[in-house]
Design a protein around this motif. Sequence first.
Motif, PDB file in Angstrom:
ATOM      1  N   UNK A 109       0.840  -1.200   0.000  1.00  0.00           N
ATOM      2  CA  UNK A 109       0.000   0.000   0.000  1.00  0.00           C
ATOM      3  C   UNK A 109       0.874   1.248   0.000  1.00  0.00           C
ATOM      4  N   UNK A 110       1.954   1.212   0.765  1.00  0.00           N
ATOM      5  CA  UNK A 110       2.866   2.361   0.772  1.00  0.00           C
ATOM      6  C   UNK A 110       3.423   2.610  -0.623  1.00  0.00           C
ATOM      7  N   UNK A 111       3.791   1.556  -1.344  1.00  0.00           N
ATOM      8  CA  UNK A 111       4.300   1.703  -2.709  1.00  0.00           C
ATOM      9  C   UNK A 111       3.267   2.368  -3.616  1.00  0.00           C
ATOM     10  N   UNK A 112       2.005   1.939  -3.488  1.00  0.00           N
ATOM     11  CA  UNK A 112       0.939   2.522  -4.299  1.00  0.00           C
ATOM     12  C   UNK A 112       0.765   4.001  -3.961  1.00  0.00           C
ATOM     13  N   UNK A 113       0.750   4.310  -2.665  1.00  0.00           N
ATOM     14  CA  UNK A 113       0.578   5.717  -2.262  1.00  0.00           C
ATOM     15  C   UNK A 113       1.735   6.583  -2.737  1.00  0.00           C
ATOM     16  N   UNK A 114       2.966   6.056  -2.675  1.00  0.00           N
ATOM     17  CA  UNK A 114       4.123   6.804  -3.200  1.00  0.00           C
ATOM     18  C   UNK A 114       3.963   7.060  -4.691  1.00  0.00           C
ATOM     19  N   UNK A 115       3.472   6.038  -5.418  1.00  0.00           N
ATOM     20  CA  UNK A 115       3.281   6.187  -6.865  1.00  0.00           C
ATOM     21  C   UNK A 115       2.193   7.220  -7.167  1.00  0.00           C
ATOM     22  N   UNK A 119      -0.041  14.718  -3.874  1.00  0.00           N
ATOM     23  CA  UNK A 119      -1.371  15.313  -4.027  1.00  0.00           C
ATOM     24  C   UNK A 119      -2.459  14.234  -4.023  1.00  0.00           C
ATOM     25  N   UNK A 120      -2.262  13.178  -4.807  1.00  0.00           N
ATOM     26  CA  UNK A 120      -3.316  12.174  -4.972  1.00  0.00           C
ATOM     27  C   UNK A 120      -3.391  11.170  -3.819  1.00  0.00           C
ATOM     28  N   UNK A 121      -2.276  10.851  -3.167  1.00  0.00           N
ATOM     29  CA  UNK A 121      -2.292   9.849  -2.098  1.00  0.00           C
ATOM     30  C   UNK A 121      -3.215  10.247  -0.950  1.00  0.00           C
ATOM     31  N   UNK A 122      -3.087  11.460  -0.395  1.00  0.00           N
ATOM     32  CA  UNK A 122      -4.005  11.834   0.688  1.00  0.00           C
ATOM     33  C   UNK A 122      -5.471  11.876   0.230  1.00  0.00           C
ATOM     34  N   UNK A 123      -5.687  12.273  -1.010  1.00  0.00           N
ATOM     35  CA  UNK A 123      -7.050  12.330  -1.540  1.00  0.00           C
ATOM     36  C   UNK A 123      -7.632  10.919  -1.650  1.00  0.00           C
ATOM     37  N   UNK A 124      -6.819   9.977  -2.098  1.00  0.00           N
ATOM     38  CA  UNK A 124      -7.257   8.581  -2.189  1.00  0.00           C
ATOM     39  C   UNK A 124      -7.633   8.062  -0.807  1.00  0.00           C
ATOM     40  N   UNK A 125      -6.795   8.297   0.202  1.00  0.00           N
ATOM     41  CA  UNK A 125      -7.071   7.847   1.568  1.00  0.00           C
ATOM     42  C   UNK A 125      -8.347   8.510   2.092  1.00  0.00           C
TER      43      UNK A 125
END
Length: 140
Positions: A109-115, A119-125
């Motif tokens: 999951x960390x790898x996906x969030x880094x990718x 901007x998009x990782x916090x929005x996805x969470x």
Amino acid sequence: MDYRALAEELLAAMAYQTMPTEEPKQLSVGERGILNYLHYHNNDAFAGEISRDLGITTGRTAIALKNLEKKGLIQRSASETDRRCVVVRITEAGSQAAEAFRLRVLDSVEDVLRALGERDAPEYVRLVKRITALEIGRHG
């Protein structure tokens, strides 16, 4: 907006998601679910509670518990208060397996969030948390 088409697109994209594979001891998805349940629920539960809370039949639960016991990841015993009920306890090896899997998933999951990026990782969470809250409200 065509929400049905958007839902179809999302399901199609999610169908190909993979989880980290088990290394030393192969575990089914159900077995992993039971281990995680025990790991996060005070390390023991009645077999019937496991079936009910995970939404799986008692027959499937019994098979998974038998397999987990053979692998040394849980122990089963009769309840002291009601001999008809089976108490399931996670072993130290089971707790270690559950935690090892959790860490592998966390890495993925960390790898996906880094990718996704800053901007998009916090929005996805944020969106996943909102979806979870909607689901809990609908079923809880």
